[in-house]
Design a protein around this motif. Sequence first.
Motif, PDB file in Angstrom:
ATOM      1  N   THR A  67       0.852  -1.185   0.000  1.00  0.00           N
ATOM      2  CA  THR A  67       0.000   0.000   0.000  1.00  0.00           C
ATOM      3  C   THR A  67       0.886   1.232   0.000  1.00  0.00           C
TER       4      THR A  67
ATOM      5  N   PHE B 149       1.051   5.040   1.052  1.00  0.00           N
ATOM      6  CA  PHE B 149       0.437   6.120   1.802  1.00  0.00           C
ATOM      7  C   PHE B 149       0.842   7.450   1.164  1.00  0.00           C
ATOM      8  N   ASP B 150      -0.143   8.193   0.686  1.00  0.00           N
ATOM      9  CA  ASP B 150       0.123   9.539   0.188  1.00  0.00           C
ATOM     10  C   ASP B 150      -0.958  10.470   0.739  1.00  0.00           C
TER      11      ASP B 150
ATOM     12  N   SER C 278      -3.636  11.543  -0.354  1.00  0.00           N
ATOM     13  CA  SER C 278      -5.045  11.231  -0.616  1.00  0.00           C
ATOM     14  C   SER C 278      -5.695  10.499   0.547  1.00  0.00           C
ATOM     15  N   HIS C 279      -4.890   9.792   1.335  1.00  0.00           N
ATOM     16  CA  HIS C 279      -5.445   9.062   2.473  1.00  0.00           C
ATOM     17  C   HIS C 279      -5.970  10.006   3.559  1.00  0.00           C
TER      18      HIS C 279
ATOM     19  N   SER D 215      -7.589  12.895   2.902  1.00  0.00           N
ATOM     20  CA  SER D 215      -8.607  13.793   2.360  1.00  0.00           C
ATOM     21  C   SER D 215      -9.914  13.749   3.146  1.00  0.00           C
TER      22      SER D 215
ATOM     23  N   SER E 252      -6.526   7.611   9.964  1.00  0.00           N
ATOM     24  CA  SER E 252      -6.812   7.506   8.536  1.00  0.00           C
ATOM     25  C   SER E 252      -5.778   6.666   7.805  1.00  0.00           C
ATOM     26  N   LEU E 253      -4.625   6.468   8.457  1.00  0.00           N
ATOM     27  CA  LEU E 253      -3.543   5.658   7.881  1.00  0.00           C
ATOM     28  C   LEU E 253      -3.447   4.307   8.594  1.00  0.00           C
TER      29      LEU E 253
END
Length: 335
Positions: A7, A9-10, A12-13, A15, A46-47
């Motif tokens: 995965t 993680f950038d 967008s996670h 948002s 969120s991550l």
Amino acid sequence: MAEAGLTIFDGSHLSVVDVSLPPPPIDTTITGAEVLHLAETRASLSLLGFVLPETLKSSAIRRIGVSDTAGFLSQKLDHTDACTYLRNYISAIADEFNDDPIAVTILNGGSLNMFLEDEDDFAMLAENLFTDLDVEDTGKISKGEIQSALAHMGIESGVPSVSEYPQLNDILKKHEAAGKEELGQAQFAQLLQHVLQELADSLAKKPVVVVLRSIKLANGSKLRKLLAKERLLDDAVKKITEEKFECSGDQSRATQIKSYLKKHEDDFGLPPSQLPEMTALFDEIFTEVESENDAAESGRDSSAVFLKKILEKIAEKLEANPILYDIQLSQLEEA
């Protein structure tokens, strides 16, 4: 259920992170420390519980204009200012992830259950591990070697390290405390089965996010930073024109720039040039740019324009189609 796999993680996670604060009682203030902690907690949730690295948090704090972190932590903020800092800090964390995405794998016990459910696969795994650990070929190994066995399996098999998953230490201590101190192959296989099953059950309840430090994603973010600063771009042009190339002195400007970018790929945030994706990308971009009219111009200023155009196109291509690569594998291929 198998592991969640690779995965990225950038930003967008983040948002969907809640950036609001509940209405406060009259005249209530909130400290900077409380705002940062709330933002980091929400971002982490969120991550999938990923703990934000200190370096990332420090960079994000600087992004929101805080130069004196210690002073900000104790600063008392009214509701409006606290909301602004909360929103800006979460946005800054997202920007940090966009600039430097992190590759992770989520261990949830799925791979371990697959091993345990297939008797033949598990028997072969246990036999191979026992053989590797029985270095003196005595047919016996210490019970304490079970931790070494798990280390041999590693993330590829769905096993986190003790540092990544402290609960594993408790599982090991419980099983190492019971029974004989030395194990034959059958006893080792039985102990390994019990440990892996308990670990799988524990991970199913509380998965762990493990950072794959050798995996990198090139998305053009470093190039965009360079292009935004004329001084850095000018320095690059100067270095390219001063570089001593192995080719003849009459080599084209495009060839010089391509050679320089390949030689200094890390400075530009580029993947290893030996990757097929990068070979194709270079061929496409340099062919395209060389065909344009200003490619024939000469002089320092036109070189800057030419380089900027190339870097812009590389950044655009990488942003549209990021390249994921293994640093260690690339280094081996280069050697």
